[in-house]
Design a protein around this motif. Structure first.
Motif, PDB file in Angstrom:
ATOM      1  N   THR A  13       0.863  -0.966   0.054  1.00  0.00           N
ATOM      2  CA  THR A  13      -0.038   0.060  -0.065  1.00  0.00           C
ATOM      3  C   THR A  13       0.988   1.360  -0.143  1.00  0.00           C
ATOM      4  O   THR A  13       1.746   1.372   0.635  1.00  0.00           O
ATOM      5  CB  THR A  13      -0.982  -0.008   1.100  1.00  0.00           C
ATOM      6  OG1 THR A  13      -1.816  -0.985   1.317  1.00  0.00           O
ATOM      7  CG2 THR A  13      -1.773   1.314   1.114  1.00  0.00           C
ATOM      8  N   ASN A  43       0.496   5.753  -1.114  1.00  0.00           N
ATOM      9  CA  ASN A  43      -0.101   6.974  -1.421  1.00  0.00           C
ATOM     10  C   ASN A  43       0.501   7.846  -2.708  1.00  0.00           C
ATOM     11  O   ASN A  43       1.797   7.866  -2.733  1.00  0.00           O
ATOM     12  CB  ASN A  43      -0.637   7.911  -0.205  1.00  0.00           C
ATOM     13  CG  ASN A  43      -1.362   7.064   0.695  1.00  0.00           C
ATOM     14  OD1 ASN A  43      -2.164   6.344   0.555  1.00  0.00           O
ATOM     15  ND2 ASN A  43      -0.873   7.008   1.948  1.00  0.00           N
ATOM     16  N   THR A  58      -9.733   7.013   0.263  1.00  0.00           N
ATOM     17  CA  THR A  58      -9.984   6.661   1.551  1.00  0.00           C
ATOM     18  C   THR A  58     -10.908   7.716   2.195  1.00  0.00           C
ATOM     19  O   THR A  58     -11.773   7.359   3.038  1.00  0.00           O
ATOM     20  CB  THR A  58      -9.154   6.277   2.429  1.00  0.00           C
ATOM     21  OG1 THR A  58      -8.143   7.420   2.489  1.00  0.00           O
ATOM     22  CG2 THR A  58      -8.230   5.221   1.618  1.00  0.00           C
ATOM     23  N   TYR A  88     -13.407   0.968  -5.678  1.00  0.00           N
ATOM     24  CA  TYR A  88     -11.995   1.213  -6.407  1.00  0.00           C
ATOM     25  C   TYR A  88     -11.879   1.074  -7.669  1.00  0.00           C
ATOM     26  O   TYR A  88     -12.912   0.836  -8.411  1.00  0.00           O
ATOM     27  CB  TYR A  88     -11.116   0.088  -5.753  1.00  0.00           C
ATOM     28  CG  TYR A  88     -11.561  -1.266  -6.422  1.00  0.00           C
ATOM     29  CD1 TYR A  88     -10.821  -1.737  -7.564  1.00  0.00           C
ATOM     30  CD2 TYR A  88     -12.366  -2.062  -5.517  1.00  0.00           C
ATOM     31  CE1 TYR A  88     -11.321  -2.952  -8.068  1.00  0.00           C
ATOM     32  CE2 TYR A  88     -12.846  -3.247  -6.077  1.00  0.00           C
ATOM     33  CZ  TYR A  88     -12.079  -3.650  -7.313  1.00  0.00           C
ATOM     34  OH  TYR A  88     -12.274  -4.894  -7.974  1.00  0.00           O
ATOM     35  N   GLN A 136      -5.022   6.292  -2.724  1.00  0.00           N
ATOM     36  CA  GLN A 136      -4.306   5.259  -2.116  1.00  0.00           C
ATOM     37  C   GLN A 136      -4.188   4.108  -3.208  1.00  0.00           C
ATOM     38  O   GLN A 136      -5.320   3.756  -4.101  1.00  0.00           O
ATOM     39  CB  GLN A 136      -5.016   4.731  -0.896  1.00  0.00           C
ATOM     40  CG  GLN A 136      -4.282   3.516  -0.219  1.00  0.00           C
ATOM     41  CD  GLN A 136      -5.103   2.958   0.846  1.00  0.00           C
ATOM     42  OE1 GLN A 136      -5.965   2.486   0.669  1.00  0.00           O
ATOM     43  NE2 GLN A 136      -4.765   3.628   2.215  1.00  0.00           N
ATOM     44  N   GLU A 163      -3.323   0.219  -3.798  1.00  0.00           N
ATOM     45  CA  GLU A 163      -3.092  -1.206  -3.252  1.00  0.00           C
ATOM     46  C   GLU A 163      -2.422  -2.132  -4.489  1.00  0.00           C
ATOM     47  O   GLU A 163      -3.081  -2.600  -5.212  1.00  0.00           O
ATOM     48  CB  GLU A 163      -4.288  -1.883  -2.763  1.00  0.00           C
ATOM     49  CG  GLU A 163      -4.784  -1.058  -1.611  1.00  0.00           C
ATOM     50  CD  GLU A 163      -5.914  -1.462  -1.080  1.00  0.00           C
ATOM     51  OE1 GLU A 163      -6.490  -2.566  -1.646  1.00  0.00           O
ATOM     52  OE2 GLU A 163      -6.446  -1.267   0.022  1.00  0.00           O
TER      53      GLU A 163
END
Length: 421
Positions: free
Chosen positions: A65, A67, A264, A272, A320, A322
């Motif tokens: 993860t 940002n 988020t 997403y 963010q 992932e």
């Protein structure tokens, strides 16, 4: 009589509080004595109550993860290459308006350039006539030289046959043709066209504006894809897949690691967008020593029908990422909080004793770790916090949990009270 009554009151004030204290002490003693407790037999220690999870191996992909901020892949300040008055600028071309590649955004007054084309065509016609005339003179001169019977040197023959004049006429024609091409190009430039599919960020002129060369007309952003610049610790790079040099992603194929992109703050938790890892920047941050990767997001503004129900992504938005890393087989996924002393875990052994075990960590994430050595499927992992615990102490689990476990086992074939890791 009065004296006796006063004495009685005095004794009552003394005895009543004492009686309350005595009754309170008796009640407290009774409560403590009647409270259920675990009694240890002589020579037997009290087993500590813990919760356990059954260890199971699996195939897993570490989720890394990070940002980052959204950047435009293609953006341009569209400027004029001519001067003149803007005679056409449709109303829909305002900041935020959508544009398509090759679409005419505005038009500069073309009349001067139309006249320049006419002049250039006349120049070409004149140069062609001059060349034809000179070719005729060249043929006459050659014929006269052949009839004369004279013998001359090469340089003298060139002058007699008017070769310099012929070359000059040919050059004049090429120059006139180039001037015509230039005039036609300038005329085409009176139509300012969109260089790509995109969106107008800013408009700096209006209809009727008189512009000069290099005047800023529009600020444009391509909207077919955006980049998300993500900062990651350098040790995570080995888990990521980058496309080979020159290998581009397509709509349905991703050459690099796949990425789930979330906001988020403003998006629903289960919402997403998908992206694809496309590049690694060649330097580390000189302060925090992190690497920067580029994630490509197709159709960020959700303009295509298949993305209409998905949230839009805007330039400079903070999101963010992932990132799905390489798959690892035969590992145990654990919350990071269960690690003791960096690389050890608590286990309940076959004798219900506490055992400290060193494990091998394949991936060490922010919240989770993947263990690829030191644990065996079926072992009992202690998940209860045990501050100050010593290896070898006796452990126990809640009997009620065991009953629930037995009921779940009859129904589904797997214990319900133990979470498989």
């Amino acid at each position: 009589m009065k004296l006796t009554l006063d004495n009685s009151r005095r004794w009552f004030k003394i005895i009543a509080p004492c009686l309350v204290l005595v009754l309170g002490a008796v009640a407290a003693s009774y409560y403590l004595e009647s409270k259920p407790r675990i009694r240890a037999h002589k020579g037997q220690t009290v087993a500590r109550l813990v919760q356990t999870h059954t260890v199971q191996t699996e195939s897993a992909r570490p989720v890394i993860t990070g940002n980052g901020q959204v950047r435009a892949i293609h953006e341009v300040n569209l400027r004029s290459r001519l001067k003149g008055e803007i005679t056409r600028l449709p109303d829909q071309y305002i900041p935020g308006g959508q544009i398509s590649r090759g679409e005419v955004l505005l038009q500069i007054d073309p009349r001067d350039h139309e006249l320049a084309i006419q002049k250039a065509r006349a120049g070409v016609a004149k140069a062609q006539a001059t060349l034809e005339e000179e070719k005729g003179r060249h043929r006459v001169a050659r014929l006269e030289y052949e009839l004369s019977g004279n013998t001359l040197s090469d340089s003298e023959i060139g002058l007699v046959l008017r070769k310099p004049q012929l070359a000059e006429a040919e050059a004049s024609l090429k120059r006139a043709e180039a001037e015509l091409t230039e005039a036609q190009i300038d005329h085409d430039r009176t139509h300012i066209k969109a260089p790509f599919d995109g969106q107008i960020r800013a408009r700096h002129v209006s209809i009727g504006s008189v512009i000069q060369e290099n005047t800023n007309l529009f600020d444009l952003v391509a909207t077919d894809a955006f980049w998300l610049e993500v900062s990651l610790p350098a040790q995570y790079l080995t888990w990521l897949t980058f496309p080979a040099s020159g290998e581009n992603t397509t709509v349905n194929e991703c050459k690099g690691s796949r990425v789930h992109i979330r906001n988020t703050v403003s998006w629903p938790e289960d919402m997403y967008r998908e992206g694809c890892l496309v590049s690694l920047l060649p330097e580390l941050d000189d302060k925090v020593r992190t690497a920067t990767i580029l994630v490509e997001i197709k159709d960020p503004l959700s303009l295509k029908p298949e993305n209409r129900d998905k949230p839009k992504i805007l330039v400079n938005e903070f999101l963010q990422a992932e990132i799905r890393g390489h798959q690892i087989d035969h590992v145990v996924s654990l919350p990071r909080r269960l690690l003791q002393q960096g690389n050890r875990v608590w286990l309940m052994d076959g004798d219900n004793k506490l055992e400290s075990r060193e494990v091998s960590i394949a991936y060490h994430g922010r919240d989770d770790v993947l263990i690829n050595g030191g644990l065996v499927a079926g072992e009992k992992l202690v998940t209860t916090s045990l501050p100050g615990a010593i290896e070898g102490i006796a452990l126990r689990t809640d009997k009620r949990e065991k009953k629930k476990q037995a009921i779940a086992l009859n129904e589904s074939g797997q214990p319900a009270s133990e979470e498989r890791l």
